[in-house]
Design an enzyme around this catalytic site. Structure first.
Site, short mmCIF file in Angstrom:
data_model
loop_
_atom_site.label_atom_id
_atom_site.label_comp_id
_atom_site.label_asym_id
_atom_site.label_seq_id
_atom_site.Cartn_x
_atom_site.Cartn_y
_atom_site.Cartn_z
N ASP A 64 0.77 -1.39 0.09
CA ASP A 64 0.06 -0.02 0.08
C ASP A 64 0.95 1.55 -0.10
OD1 ASP A 64 -1.49 -2.07 0.78
OD2 ASP A 64 -2.38 -1.04 2.40
N TRP A 88 5.32 -10.63 1.45
CA TRP A 88 4.98 -9.66 2.74
C TRP A 88 5.53 -10.23 4.06
CZ3 TRP A 88 1.95 -10.11 7.28
CH2 TRP A 88 1.22 -8.93 7.53
#
Ligand SMILES: *[C@@H]1O[C@H](CO)[C@@H](O)[C@H](O)[C@H]1NC(C)=O
Ligand SMILES: *[C@@H]1O[C@H](CO)[C@@H](O)[C@H](O)[C@H]1NC(C)=O
Ligand SMILES: *[C@@H]1O[C@H](CO)[C@@H](O)[C@H](O)[C@H]1NC(C)=O
Ligand SMILES: *[C@@H]1O[C@H](CO)[C@@H](O)[C@H](O)[C@H]1NC(C)=O
Ligand SMILES: *[C@H]1O[C@@H](CO)[C@H](O)[C@@H](O)[C@@H]1NC(C)=O
Ligand SMILES: CC(=O)N[C@H]1CO[C@H](CO)[C@@H](O)[C@@H]1O
Length: 579
Positions: A64, A88
């Site tokens: 993001d 991630w």
């Protein structure tokens, strides 16, 4: 965004897998990445499939966009980043700055786990500029008890033009999940806005069972926050609402306003990232600033069949008001569509899409987006064609530039054949499905016509960006598609066809329809009808790479199509975070 519960076990597995993989290749690696020293053990990112002018980190995983802002002539972009691996995990706020949003320089990480209120993660959030030109960031911390809490951070030194250091006061968290709030579903605070009631307000994404919610909080001083009785907005059957965004818009091209502005004629946009579908959806509506309610205008569905900023690979987007140029700018994350194994080999994963100016369409029904004008500075060698007929079943090659890193603008004239459009079937409510059923090789009346990008000479590899025009009563329906099914000879790639309808009146435009496509090695970002419908795809050709990538205009419809003008520019590589 993202819940660690869902992602972490998968992530550990992947790290373990990569360990085995790297061991096999004789490279030392640790399956339990826990310290920054181990960063050295991660192989450096190769140039393979790297984009040239999209926002990227030199290596490792990004997701993001966070806290974009403009402060004293400098743009800041923070982003969710794993300093240790191209998957991630270990999330911190990486930080870059720019004077044009095209060339970026990296700074040290702005926010990273250090305190009980964020020791298990520093997740997404937003920046707000307080009176006296004082930026503040509010972000989601994962605390000692693995709860999602909201924290604030201030620049250590407001005279530092780069705002390099951020201080997290010990009175954090400023918002805790209390009452009926689910502490595992409470994240991603928006930029706050100031109301006539002398309160700051922010919303936080959440859910209650299947009810998606934007929980509203109020504060006089930005430190003590009180939950409002009702959410700003909620919707049944949505699941988790991540990364909400809420901002005012005006029907004036390129113009934007600050989040706190209230005036006649203003509409609001409310956007959520739906965790269940992994796409962003928005509505246009009215903000009742007395009762603090957002009411969608009802012209588009308030669910996962509704409007999207981008009908392709685009998630967790966030806007900010650019005071420097008086515009609203949108950032979005586009993930990889190759395999995790390939991400380990590449050493990096994830890009941000080109920043887009965003405003309300004159018809009030949707927003319009256009790459910020600064992107045009990257245009170098230019080629083009004018007034050319593309006959049924033919292609025209656009020669003379390196088409793997390019910007193409084309305007079509369909006025002579509009009457011959195929009839639209009202059962076709899902544009993505329709693009899948009617791909770039499926002959229609008017269309498919458009561009083959990242193509080989023989077009055995190519990604199609195209339109189809249908007739519905006296009106026309425009379908815009990305068809990457033939984009690569490589296997194991995620290659969904994407599509959106284009809300554009061809009778008012005299049958003219435009397309702009930004091509950048492994990403194709398209803007239909001057930014009314946008689609982004990640593409990994095997042969159509570098100087072997070609660009064509094509028409696989029965009717001929006229190109009024097509211009293609080779794009320069900006300074991108040191690469
Ligand atoms: C704040 O930043 C300015 C500009 O870089 C610098 O001159 C000043 O020394 C800094 N102040 C402190 C306390 O670090
Ligand atoms: C709270 O949210 C988490 C993560 O979305 C979910 O797994 C859990 O079931 C939720 N709990 C309740 C009581 O709804
Ligand atoms: C979405 O909303 C539209 C309009 O309100 C409605 O017709 C449709 O059934 C909804 N779809 C889903 C999947 O909820
Ligand atoms: C529209 O599509 C549906 C579903 O494919 C089909 O059953 C119907 O016959 C079509 N209608 C027309 C008028 O072609
Ligand atoms: C991006 O990657 C693809 C392929 O792995 C997934 O299907 C998507 O869900 C994912 N998108 C996001 C926003 O995470
Ligand atoms: C567009 C591009 O650079 N494609 C390359 C991506 O990486 C694979 C594997 O290294 C290459 O085969 C492609 O040519």
């Amino acid at each position: 965004m993202r819940s660690s519960k869902e992602v972490l076990p998968k992530c550990l597995l992947l790290i373990l897998f990569a360990y085995i993989l790297l061991e096999k290749n004789g490279v030392e690696a640790s399956h339990r990445i826990s310290s920054t020293e181990e960063l050295q053990n991660v192989p450096p990112a190769t140039i393979s499939n790297r984009t040239g002018y999209h926002f990227q980190s030199p290596k490792n995983w990004i997701n993001d966009p966070n806290g974009p802002m403009y402060y004293n002539g400098i743009y800041h972009l923070f982003y969710q980043f794993n300093p240790l691996a191209p998957v991630w995990g270990n999330i911190v706020w990486a930080h870059s700055y720019s004077t044009d949003m095209v060339n970026w320089k990296p700074l040290r990480h702005a926010i990273y786990p250090t305190k009980p209120f964020d020791i298990n993660g520093c997740w997404s959030g937003s920046a707000t500029i307080l009176p006296g030109n004082k930026p503040v960031i509010m972000y989601t911390g994962i605390d000692e008890q693995n709860r999602q809490v909201q924290n604030i951070a201030f620049p250590k030194n407001l005279s530092d033009p780069y705002l390099r250091e951020w201080v997290k006061p010990d009175y954090n968290p400023v918002i805790k999940p209390e009452g009926d709030i689910n502490s595992s579903a409470f994240r991603d605070p928006t930029t706050a806005w100031y109301g006539p009631d002398s309160h700051w307000k922010t919303i936080i994404g959440s859910r209650n069972g299947r009810l998606g919610m934007a929980v509203l909080y109020k504060s006089r001083d930005f430190i003590k926050w009180v939950k409002a009785d009702n959410p700003l907005h909620s919707a049944q059957n949505a699941g988790m609402w991540e990364c909400p965004d809420f901002f005012p818009v005006l029907p004036k091209p390129m113009l934007g306003v600050d989040n706190s502005v209230i005036r006649n004629g203003l509409k609001h946009v409310f956007k959520v990232s739906l965790d269940e579908t992994r796409y962003d959806y928005y509505t246009v509506g009215t903000y009742d600033f007395i009762h603090n309610k957002y009411v969608p205008n009802g012209l588009s569905p308030d669910n996962n069949t509704g409007l999207r900023f981008d009908y392709g690979n685009f998630y967790a987007s966030k806007t900010f008001f650019d005071e420097g140029k008086g515009r609203r700018v949108l950032w979005g994350w586009s993930n990889e569509s190759d395999s995790t194994q390939e991400d380990w080999e590449k050493g990096w994963a994830g890009i941000q899409t080109i920043p887009r100016a965003l405003w309300l369409d004159g018809n009030g029904r949707q927003v319009v987006q256009w790459p910020i004008e600064e992107v045009n500075k990257l245009r170098k060698k230019e080629v083009g064609i004018r007034r050319k007929i593309v006959k049924s079943g033919s292609v025209i090659e656009i020669k003379g530039i390196e088409a793997a890193q390019a910007d193409v603008e084309v305007s079509f004239d369909l006025s002579s054949s509009l009457e011959k459009a195929e009839k639209f079937n009202l059962s076709w409510t899902d544009p993505q499905k329709l693009c899948g059923q009617k791909g770039a090789d499926e002959k229609g009346g008017i269309g498919p016509f458009g561009l083959f990008v990242l193509a080989t000479d023989d077009r055995e590899e190519r990604t199609a960006v195209f339109f189809r025009i249908f007739k519905e009563g006296q009106k026309h329906v425009i379908l815009m598609c990305h068809d990457p099914t033939k984009s690569s000879k490589r296997t194991g790639l995620y290659k969904p066809t994407y599509g959106g309808f284009v809300d554009y009146d061809l009778s008012k435009s005299g049958g003219k329809l435009s397309l702009r496509t930004l091509i950048d090695h492994s990403v194709v970002e398209s803007f239909g009808a001057k930014g009314r419908t946008c689609i982004t795809s990640r593409i990994y050709p095997n042969f159509a790479v570098g100087s072997n990538a070609r660009l064509f205009a094509f028409n696989n419809g029965a009717e001929e199509v006229k190109i009024i003008e097509l211009t293609a520019w080779e794009m320069k590589k900006p300074f991108m975070n040191g690469i």
